[in-house]
Design an enzyme around this catalytic site. Structure first.
Site, PDB file in Angstrom:
ATOM      1  N   GLN A 109       4.477  28.210  -7.316  1.00 40.38           N
ATOM      2  CA  GLN A 109       5.066  29.541  -7.152  1.00 40.38           C
ATOM      3  C   GLN A 109       5.552  30.099  -8.487  1.00 40.38           C
ATOM      4  OE1 GLN A 109       4.958  31.080  -4.274  1.00 40.38           O
ATOM      5  NE2 GLN A 109       6.096  32.932  -4.804  1.00 40.38           N
ATOM      6  N   LEU A 110       6.077  29.252  -9.335  1.00 44.75           N
ATOM      7  CA  LEU A 110       6.572  29.706 -10.634  1.00 44.75           C
ATOM      8  C   LEU A 110       5.430  30.111 -11.574  1.00 44.75           C
ATOM      9  CD1 LEU A 110       9.472  27.164 -11.204  1.00 44.75           C
ATOM     10  CD2 LEU A 110       9.697  29.633 -10.835  1.00 44.75           C
ATOM     11  N   GLU A 152       0.833  -1.200   0.000  1.00 43.93           N
ATOM     12  CA  GLU A 152       0.000   0.000   0.000  1.00 43.93           C
ATOM     13  C   GLU A 152       0.868   1.252   0.000  1.00 43.93           C
ATOM     14  OE1 GLU A 152      -3.110   2.365   2.986  1.00 43.93           O
ATOM     15  OE2 GLU A 152      -2.709   0.224   3.299  1.00 43.93           O
TER      16      GLU A 152
END
Length: 384
Positions: free
Chosen positions: A341-342, A247
């Site tokens: 952010q870019l 998992e």
């Protein structure tokens, strides 16, 4: 088949998954996110394409493929930004199906697994409770033996595929006189709507993974036959511990795909976006950010490849799987935050998939065992 042929088959499979997604998922995914679940029709299409439970043996509806071939489905879907669907499939194909394959009777396997491989039945597993998340020994649901039956009582929450599931594995206490790790059992239930006392709660509203239905489930004096027992009585906790590495590795694969997908989106955006009369990609800060993000992705991918080779050799231990989950999910959140952010202000707009990737990433550090639990497991293993 030699390594070259395997690699060629692997690349062909990735292309076929992308083509499937372009036709059957992309035009509808935004609507599924609004509706809060993936429709049953898609499950059937996934099954027909061979994308469900493909690592099961052929006699149970699978294709007998190695783990890397079955996990590539959630990998590619994560790269493409379909995180909710990837989680649905992780629970169905990599978790529920393997509990039944590993611990089920021949009758349970022959009855349930082919329907899961075809998409006719959707699988879910009910472990988490309102007071028991990462601490599985805190489970309070009970299944008490009475006259050749078990009577199940309790409630579960945060159950992926809970709204649509036809096959449900339930963890419950069968022996109250010992600690939960020694007195827990698993049950596999079918035909849920015919079970008196079973009910589904609301489809829980989450901050992300909107297309992945997540439910509360309630069990009130449900009587099931002894044949519903999955494996041996009182050995459920042992089974859960055995399956957690698979998992956690699969959740790591999802995290890896998601961060690589975010990087792909960001590279395309910074090449097209103009700032100060030049492409954003020509600014030194952008180049430094992309360099660090790409390096993180590459390093994590190599570790995931190592873990895949370990699970295929049946050698993936709990510590290594926990390291994979910890490192990839933490990296996923950092990477996607830097990618967003870019994008500047556009990264905060829902029309840009990077915003969805950012929201979908957050839960990765929680489910399947929180980052804090992963650290505890790793630390204890090293220092014991």
């Amino acid at each position: 088949m030699n390594d070259l042929q395997l690699n060629e088959e692997y690349e062909l499979l990735k292309k076929s998954i992308r083509l499937f997604a372009e036709k059957e998922i992309e035009p509808f995914y935004a609507q599924w996110e609004k509706e809060g679940l993936i429709p049953p029709e898609l499950w059937l299409k996934l099954g027909e394409a061979g994308f469900l439970c493909s690592d099961l043996e052929e006699q149970y509806g699978g294709l007998g493929l190695p783990y890397r071939f079955s996990s590539v489905v959630v990998d590619v879907f994560s790269i493409l930004g379909y995180a909710a669907l990837a989680v649905n499939l992780t629970v169905h194909s990599q978790i529920v199906a393997h509990y039944i394959a590993n611990y089920g009777t021949e009758e349970q396997k022959k009855t349930m697994l082919p329907k899961m491989a075809s998409g006719e039945s959707v699988g879910a597993i009910a472990m988490t409770e309102p007071g028991a998340g990462s601490d599985l020994q805190g489970i309070k649901a009970t299944a008490l033996a009475q006259d050749g039956h078990y009577t199940i009582n309790g409630s579960k929450t945060f159950i992926t595929n809970g709204q649509l599931c036809d096959i449900l594995i339930v963890a419950a206490i069968t022996n109250k006189d010992v600690k939960p790790s020694k007195g827990m059992s698993l049950f596999v239930l079918e035909d849920l709507e015919t079970l008196t006392g079973f009910s589904r709660g609301r489809n829980l509203q989450k901050i992300g993974l909107h297309g992945c239905d997540t439910s509360e489930l309630f069990f009130e004096n449900i009587r099931v036959k002894e044949t519903a027992l999955l494996g041996n009585v009182d050995e459920g906790f042992h089974y859960l511990m055995n399956q957690l590495p698979r998992e956690r590795l699969t959740l790591s694969v999802c995290a890896q795909g998601a961060m690589e997908g975010a990087l792909e989106q960001t590279i395309q955006y910074v090449k097209e976006r103009t700032v100060f009369n030049q492409p954003l990609s020509e600014l030194q800060n952008t180049q430094f950010e992309i360099a660090e993000i790409a390096t993180t992705c590459e390093v994590q991918r190599r570790f995931i490849e190592y873990c895949i080779s370990q699970i295929e050799a049946n050698q993936l231990d709990t510590k290594t799987a926990s390291m994979a989950k910890l490192s990839t999910t933490e990296a996923q959140c950092r990477v996607i935050d830097r990618c967003l952010q870019l994008f500047g202000g556009y990264g905060y707009m829902e029309e840009y998939p990077i915003s969805r990737a950012f929201i979908d990433a957050r839960v990765q550090r929680i489910y399947g065992g929180t980052s804090e639990i992963m650290k505890q497991i790793i630390g204890k293993s090293i220092l014991k």
